[in-house]
Design an enzyme around this catalytic site. Structure first.
Site, mmCIF file in Angstrom:
data_model
loop_
_atom_site.group_PDB
_atom_site.id
_atom_site.type_symbol
_atom_site.label_atom_id
_atom_site.label_comp_id
_atom_site.label_asym_id
_atom_site.label_seq_id
_atom_site.Cartn_x
_atom_site.Cartn_y
_atom_site.Cartn_z
ATOM 1 N N LEU A 102 0.875 -1.171 0.000
ATOM 2 C CA LEU A 102 0.000 0.000 0.000
ATOM 3 C C LEU A 102 0.910 1.218 0.000
ATOM 4 C CD1 LEU A 102 -2.870 -0.657 2.604
ATOM 5 C CD2 LEU A 102 -3.028 -0.655 0.102
ATOM 6 N N ASP A 103 0.537 2.249 -0.732
ATOM 7 C CA ASP A 103 1.346 3.471 -0.764
ATOM 8 C C ASP A 103 1.366 4.123 0.609
ATOM 9 O OD1 ASP A 103 1.655 3.077 -3.468
ATOM 10 O OD2 ASP A 103 0.007 4.441 -4.020
ATOM 11 N N ILE A 104 2.337 4.995 0.791
ATOM 12 C CA ILE A 104 2.476 5.699 2.079
ATOM 13 C C ILE A 104 1.209 6.502 2.415
ATOM 14 C CG2 ILE A 104 3.658 7.689 0.997
ATOM 15 C CD1 ILE A 104 5.437 7.728 3.563
ATOM 16 N N LYS A 188 -4.580 5.020 -8.438
ATOM 17 C CA LYS A 188 -4.329 6.446 -8.722
ATOM 18 C C LYS A 188 -4.155 6.669 -10.218
ATOM 19 C CE LYS A 188 -2.082 7.186 -4.305
ATOM 20 N NZ LYS A 188 -0.802 6.989 -3.635
#
Ligand code: URA
Length: 232
Positions: A102-104, A188
């Protein structure tokens, strides 16, 4: 579990499958013990016996499996300069890693384990498990645009459209997006391909495993045996 024990019991524990599945695998000759395939479910397994399923050796070493409600600001890999790692939130004597990323700036369901074979199954595109994200956008999204996301959309710099997805609208700027692939920053980039921007992203579910509503950001719990089995 104590040795000696029956082969079907060993197999069920070590491979996280039911006893009846274990018996079926043995009948179908997917299992071997000390390189013999001509075996039966009642065979006694002793310490030191080598049991393999589809060529992969099994062990009863107790692995650990967790779900974490990943907070914003944490990376899902080892810590990076100035960014703490989600791994540091888990108290485990074993070396664990995240099964998928998962992205930050993405929150929500992160699965973590010490079991490399299991995490491979979670992340493998062949497992065809849908990941469900709650997406908040900067601009409203039209029904037409949701259809485009569902049908597959070409991401910048790629030549193959994304595979079919599912959407469910929550309001003008929020929807649930379910995808079975795991391309780099996929959600995204899918929204960017429509000229929109994701301003918040939260993963709610992977396959049949849903983020436990009792877990606040940063909290975690061990997975149940049923949840572990969802990926075996
Ligand atoms: N897609 C993204 O863009 N980011 C994530 O963290 C997960 C999926």
């Amino acid at each position: 579990m104590k040795y000696p024990c029956r082969l079907d019991k060993f197999l069920s524990k070590a491979a996280h499958i039911s006893r009846s599945e274990a018996k079926k695998y043995i009948r179908n000759k997917r299992v071997n013990v000390n390189n013999y395939k001509n075996i039966n479910a009642q065979l006694s397994i002793h310490t030191g016996d080598r049991v393999s399923l589809d060529g992969n050796e099994l062990s009863l070493t107790t692995h650990q499996y967790f779900m974490l409600n990943k907070p914003l600001g944490y990376v899902s890999t080892e810590a990076e300069a100035n960014h703490p790692s989600a791994l540091s939130l888990i108290d485990s004597p074993r070396k664990i890693h995240a099964a998928g990323r998962l992205d930050i700036d993405t929150s929500g369901l992160l699965l973590l384990t010490s079991d490399g074979q299991w995490s491979h199954k979670v992340t493998s595109p062949n497992s065809n498990k849908f990941k469900h994200y709650r997406v908040t956008l900067a601009e409203a999204i039209s029904d037409d645009e949701l259809r485009k996301l569902e049908q597959g959309i070409l991401l910048r710099g790629e030549d193959k459209p994304t595979t079919p997805a599912k959407t469910a609208r929550l309001c003008q700027t929020e929807f649930i997006l379910s995808i079975s692939e795991g391309r780099y920053h996929q959600v995204k980039r899918m929204c960017a391909a429509l000229g929109n921007k994701v301003i918040a992203l939260h993963r709610e579910k992977i396959g049949e495993v849903t983020l436990d509503q009792a877990l606040k950001p940063g909290e975690y719990r061990e997975l149940s045996e049923t949840e572990i089995r969802c990926f075996t």
